[in-house]
Each structure stands twice: as structure tokens, then as C-alpha cells.
Design a protein around this motif. Structure first.
Motif, PDB file in Angstrom:
ATOM      1  N   LEU A   1       5.827  -6.778   1.971  1.00 53.32           N
ATOM      2  CA  LEU A   1       4.844  -5.993   1.897  1.00 53.32           C
ATOM      3  C   LEU A   1       6.160  -5.114   1.541  1.00 53.32           C
ATOM      4  CD1 LEU A   1       2.478  -5.382   4.227  1.00 53.32           C
ATOM      5  CD2 LEU A   1       1.886  -5.867   2.259  1.00 53.32           C
TER       6      LEU A   1
ATOM      7  N   ILE B   1       7.453  -3.122  -1.652  1.00 57.47           N
ATOM      8  CA  ILE B   1       6.618  -1.659  -2.208  1.00 57.47           C
ATOM      9  C   ILE B   1       7.278  -1.080  -2.442  1.00 57.47           C
ATOM     10  CG2 ILE B   1       7.224  -0.680   0.498  1.00 57.47           C
ATOM     11  CD1 ILE B   1       4.062   0.587  -0.423  1.00 57.47           C
TER      12      ILE B   1
ATOM     13  N   GLN C   1     -10.325  -1.175   0.804  1.00 61.32           N
ATOM     14  CA  GLN C   1      -9.518  -0.144   0.394  1.00 61.32           C
ATOM     15  C   GLN C   1      -8.859   0.666   1.019  1.00 61.32           C
ATOM     16  OE1 GLN C   1     -10.070  -1.259  -2.800  1.00 61.32           O
ATOM     17  NE2 GLN C   1      -8.436   0.016  -3.706  1.00 61.32           N
TER      18      GLN C   1
ATOM     19  N   VAL D   1      -1.946   4.253  -0.630  1.00 63.44           N
ATOM     20  CA  VAL D   1      -1.457   4.491   0.169  1.00 63.44           C
ATOM     21  C   VAL D   1      -0.163   6.100  -0.565  1.00 63.44           C
ATOM     22  CG1 VAL D   1       1.723   3.563   0.841  1.00 63.44           C
ATOM     23  CG2 VAL D   1      -1.102   2.038   0.288  1.00 63.44           C
TER      24      VAL D   1
ATOM     25  N   THR E   1      -5.153   0.692  -2.948  1.00 62.81           N
ATOM     26  CA  THR E   1      -4.826  -0.767  -2.839  1.00 62.81           C
ATOM     27  C   THR E   1      -5.093  -1.336  -1.848  1.00 62.81           C
ATOM     28  OG1 THR E   1      -3.164  -2.757  -3.042  1.00 62.81           O
ATOM     29  CG2 THR E   1      -2.807  -1.257  -1.405  1.00 62.81           C
ATOM     30  N   THR E   2      -5.571  -2.904  -1.416  1.00 62.01           N
ATOM     31  CA  THR E   2      -5.508  -3.542  -0.626  1.00 62.01           C
ATOM     32  C   THR E   2      -4.974  -3.999  -0.495  1.00 62.01           C
ATOM     33  OG1 THR E   2      -8.635  -3.425  -1.406  1.00 62.01           O
ATOM     34  CG2 THR E   2      -8.108  -5.134   0.342  1.00 62.01           C
ATOM     35  N   ILE E   3      -5.007  -4.302   1.608  1.00 63.58           N
ATOM     36  CA  ILE E   3      -3.979  -5.360   1.997  1.00 63.58           C
ATOM     37  C   ILE E   3      -4.608  -7.152   2.661  1.00 63.58           C
ATOM     38  CG2 ILE E   3      -2.209  -5.445   4.099  1.00 63.58           C
ATOM     39  CD1 ILE E   3      -1.518  -2.101   4.018  1.00 63.58           C
TER      40      ILE E   3
ATOM     41  N   GLN F   1      -0.092  -9.645   1.623  1.00 60.97           N
ATOM     42  CA  GLN F   1       0.483  -8.971   0.189  1.00 60.97           C
ATOM     43  C   GLN F   1      -1.373  -7.826  -0.206  1.00 60.97           C
ATOM     44  OE1 GLN F   1      -0.295 -12.236  -1.892  1.00 60.97           O
ATOM     45  NE2 GLN F   1      -1.598 -11.557  -3.518  1.00 60.97           N
ATOM     46  N   PHE F   2       0.131  -6.886  -0.899  1.00 61.33           N
ATOM     47  CA  PHE F   2      -0.834  -5.552  -1.792  1.00 61.33           C
ATOM     48  C   PHE F   2      -2.199  -5.940  -3.206  1.00 61.33           C
ATOM     49  CE2 PHE F   2       3.180  -3.174  -0.373  1.00 61.33           C
ATOM     50  CZ  PHE F   2       2.114  -2.551   0.825  1.00 61.33           C
ATOM     51  N   THR F   3      -2.758  -5.488  -3.017  1.00 59.73           N
ATOM     52  CA  THR F   3      -3.520  -6.568  -4.006  1.00 59.73           C
ATOM     53  C   THR F   3      -4.183  -5.156  -5.257  1.00 59.73           C
ATOM     54  OG1 THR F   3      -5.752  -6.920  -2.905  1.00 59.73           O
ATOM     55  CG2 THR F   3      -5.184  -8.174  -2.874  1.00 59.73           C
TER      56      THR F   3
ATOM     57  N   TYR G   1       5.866   5.758   1.869  1.00 61.89           N
ATOM     58  CA  TYR G   1       6.497   5.455   3.077  1.00 61.89           C
ATOM     59  C   TYR G   1       7.643   5.533   2.860  1.00 61.89           C
ATOM     60  CZ  TYR G   1       9.182   2.471  -0.360  1.00 61.89           C
ATOM     61  OH  TYR G   1      10.108   2.770  -1.901  1.00 61.89           O
TER      62      TYR G   1
END
Length: 97
Positions: free
Chosen positions: A68, A72, A30, A33, A84-86, A95-97, A36
Motif C-alpha cells: 500500500l 499510494i 468501498q 481516501v 477504492t477498496t482495500i 492491495q487497493f482495487t 495520506y
């Protein structure tokens, strides 16, 4: 003669804080972000710079992942920070979840 600080000139570059970590160190964790940026890369077409936080510690992640980068860019800047989780897919893409 004026000093530089009296000129009140501020850098317009975005500076991310924290240690640089490889994306593998944050996979399946976890993360938050905060921001970016996407810049041209000498290795791939584009490079995604992520300002993240893991366990209350700020880090910077760099990746050339087209998945990604594409996703994003669809998130409005006023929606940050996001949690998020990658994850890594079977085909090696992220992938972001």
C-alpha cells in the motif's frame, strides 16, 4: 502584551480527523481516501496513515503494508480524494482495487 492568537501562528502538521480503525474493519468495503502521509515507524520501517471516509464518516487507518505504501506514493496529491477498496491477497498482503 500580545495573546498567542494575535501571533497568527498555525501548525504545519497535518491533522487527520476521525476515529482510528483497524484495517480489518474496512477490508472489502468501498472507501474514499482523502489524504495520506508516510512516517517512520517504531514497529516497521514505515507507517502509512490514511484519512478515509466510510459511509459518510471520517476515520484514520494506520498500516505498515509495503504494498500500500509503494502504490499510494505513485498517486499525485492533486488526484485526491479517490474511491477504492482495500483487499487482502492470498499471501496476506493488502492491495487497493
Amino acid at each position: 502584551m500580545k495573546t498567542f492568537s494575535e501571533l497568527n501562528i498555525k501548525s504545519e502538521r497535518e491533522h487527520f480527523t476521525g476515529d482510528k480503525v483497524k484495517i480489518g474493519k474496512v477490508l472489502n468495503k468501498q472507501i474514499v481516501v482523502h489524504d495520506y502521509k508516510i512516517q517512520n515507524s517504531k514497529y516497521t520501517d514505515k507507517c502509512l496513515h490514511l484519512q478515509i471516509e466510510v459511509n459518510n464518516s471520517k476515520h484514520v487507518v494506520f498500516t505498515g503494508s509495503k504494498h500500500l505504501i509503494d502504490v499510494i506514493q505513485k498517486v499525485s496529491k492533486d488526484n485526491f480524494p479517490i474511491s477504492t477498496t482495500i483487499v487482502e491477497n492470498d499471501d496476506g498482503s493488502f492491495q487497493f482495487t
